[in-house]
Motif scaffolding. Structure first.
Motif, PDB file in Angstrom:
ATOM      1  N   LYS A 193      13.101   2.179   8.275  1.00 49.58           N
ATOM      2  CA  LYS A 193      12.039   3.083   8.727  1.00 49.58           C
ATOM      3  C   LYS A 193      12.592   4.311   9.443  1.00 49.58           C
ATOM      4  O   LYS A 193      12.001   5.390   9.367  1.00 49.58           O
ATOM      5  CB  LYS A 193      11.074   2.317   9.629  1.00 49.58           C
ATOM      6  N   GLN A 251       2.543   6.010  -3.053  1.00 46.73           N
ATOM      7  CA  GLN A 251       3.606   6.855  -3.591  1.00 46.73           C
ATOM      8  C   GLN A 251       3.605   6.888  -5.113  1.00 46.73           C
ATOM      9  O   GLN A 251       3.734   7.952  -5.722  1.00 46.73           O
ATOM     10  CB  GLN A 251       4.973   6.352  -3.102  1.00 46.73           C
ATOM     11  N   SER A 295      -1.845   0.292  11.267  1.00 41.11           N
ATOM     12  CA  SER A 295      -0.761   0.304  10.278  1.00 41.11           C
ATOM     13  C   SER A 295      -1.313   0.485   8.872  1.00 41.11           C
ATOM     14  O   SER A 295      -0.740   1.222   8.061  1.00 41.11           O
ATOM     15  CB  SER A 295       0.058  -0.994  10.361  1.00 41.11           C
ATOM     16  N   THR A 304       0.826  -1.207   0.000  1.00 37.30           N
ATOM     17  CA  THR A 304       0.000   0.000   0.000  1.00 37.30           C
ATOM     18  C   THR A 304       0.859   1.255   0.000  1.00 37.30           C
ATOM     19  O   THR A 304       0.589   2.208  -0.737  1.00 37.30           O
ATOM     20  CB  THR A 304      -0.942   0.004   1.219  1.00 37.30           C
ATOM     21  N   ARG A 305       1.891   1.260   0.836  1.00 36.36           N
ATOM     22  CA  ARG A 305       2.776   2.432   0.885  1.00 36.36           C
ATOM     23  C   ARG A 305       3.361   2.721  -0.499  1.00 36.36           C
ATOM     24  O   ARG A 305       3.421   3.871  -0.935  1.00 36.36           O
ATOM     25  CB  ARG A 305       3.909   2.198   1.886  1.00 36.36           C
ATOM     26  N   GLU A 306       3.807   1.679  -1.190  1.00 36.41           N
ATOM     27  CA  GLU A 306       4.414   1.877  -2.512  1.00 36.41           C
ATOM     28  C   GLU A 306       3.379   2.364  -3.520  1.00 36.41           C
ATOM     29  O   GLU A 306       3.665   3.236  -4.348  1.00 36.41           O
ATOM     30  CB  GLU A 306       5.073   0.587  -2.986  1.00 36.41           C
ATOM     31  N   ARG A 359      -2.415   4.123   8.445  1.00 39.12           N
ATOM     32  CA  ARG A 359      -1.260   5.001   8.281  1.00 39.12           C
ATOM     33  C   ARG A 359      -0.617   4.827   6.912  1.00 39.12           C
ATOM     34  O   ARG A 359      -0.047   5.774   6.361  1.00 39.12           O
ATOM     35  CB  ARG A 359      -0.232   4.708   9.375  1.00 39.12           C
ATOM     36  N   ALA A 360      -0.698   3.620   6.359  1.00 43.30           N
ATOM     37  CA  ALA A 360      -0.103   3.378   5.035  1.00 43.30           C
ATOM     38  C   ALA A 360      -0.893   4.059   3.930  1.00 43.30           C
ATOM     39  O   ALA A 360      -0.360   4.312   2.849  1.00 43.30           O
ATOM     40  CB  ALA A 360      -0.015   1.877   4.764  1.00 43.30           C
ATOM     41  N   ASP A 386       5.854   4.413  13.035  1.00 46.01           N
ATOM     42  CA  ASP A 386       5.914   3.559  11.855  1.00 46.01           C
ATOM     43  C   ASP A 386       6.420   2.160  12.179  1.00 46.01           C
ATOM     44  O   ASP A 386       6.261   1.232  11.375  1.00 46.01           O
ATOM     45  CB  ASP A 386       6.830   4.176  10.786  1.00 46.01           C
TER      46      ASP A 386
END
Length: 218
Positions: A198, A79, A100, A74-76, A103-104, A156
């Motif tokens: 992190k 972005q 988590s 999800t983070r990737e 936040r992602a 994180d």
């Protein structure tokens, strides 16, 4: 399989490492007029690659997958393709997983076992910009918001990573940490690598400085 009315044509990438689950989701979504599954992924890395390639309206993703878990994926995606709405479909609804994922950057979080219409509604909802949470998850989020919590350093990090960092900051070596936490030495090394990434530090000494400044290792 569902009586929901057709709406705007939506595209979806499915990501789940269990073929039976993935096949069931494919059958469900493919049966709904107005939704097209443009790609399937069997792990987190494929999920990111297929999402960046196809730019779907929605990435429907599990949390626990090989190569890259759903939160890291999800983070990737957030972005690389921020226009894509990420919807988590998982069996996990513990505090750490929910927080988590939020936040992602996920826009929705529902549990496996949800009804077919609930899944379809969630896909359409996140694509429309809504925040969608399954009933059990919504209760969990409300409980988290209602319960006063002391701020934890390095939000994180997972709870286990903070535990490892605390012991690193106390001056313990990997072998001792592994014995104390009943972990394999390789697992400790993996946690420490994740911590370095992190915290954006390059070595143990820098991590210890950051940790001690935050009150760990005492």
């Amino acid at each position: 399989m569902t009586s929901l009315p057709p709406e705007k044509e939506l595209t979806v990438v499915l990501a789940d490492d269990h073929p039976v689950v993935r096949g069931g989701l494919m059958a469900l979504l493919s049966s709904v007029k107005g939704i097209t599954v443009v790609a399937e992924a069997t792990n987190g890395r494929e999920a990111v690659d297929e999402t960046v390639k196809h730019r779907p309206d929605v990435l429907l993703v599990d949390l626990q997958m090989p190569d890259l878990n759903g939160i890291a994926a999800t983070r990737e995606v957030v972005q690389a393709a921020p226009e894509v709405a990420v919807l988590v479909l998982t069996m996990f609804h513990d505090d750490e997983s929910v927080v988590s994922a939020m936040r992602a950057g996920v826009r929705g979080y529902i549990l496996k076992g949800a009804g077919q219409e609930d899944i379809v509604r969630a896909v359409r909802g996140v694509a429309a910009g809504e925040a969608i949470f399954g009933q059990n998850v919504a209760h969990r989020v409300l409980d988290l918001l209602a319960t006063p919590r002391t701020a934890e350093p390095f939000p994180d990090l997972t709870a286990r990573e903070r535990e490892v960092l605390d012991l690193v900051a106390a001056g313990l070596g990997n072998a001792v940490i592994a014995r104390q936490l009943h972990l394999a030495p390789k697992t400790v090394s993996n946690h420490i690598s994740a911590i370095f990434a992190k915290l954006r530090v390059v070595d143990r000494a820098a991590a210890i400085v950051r940790a001690r400044e935050a009150g760990l290792g005492r």
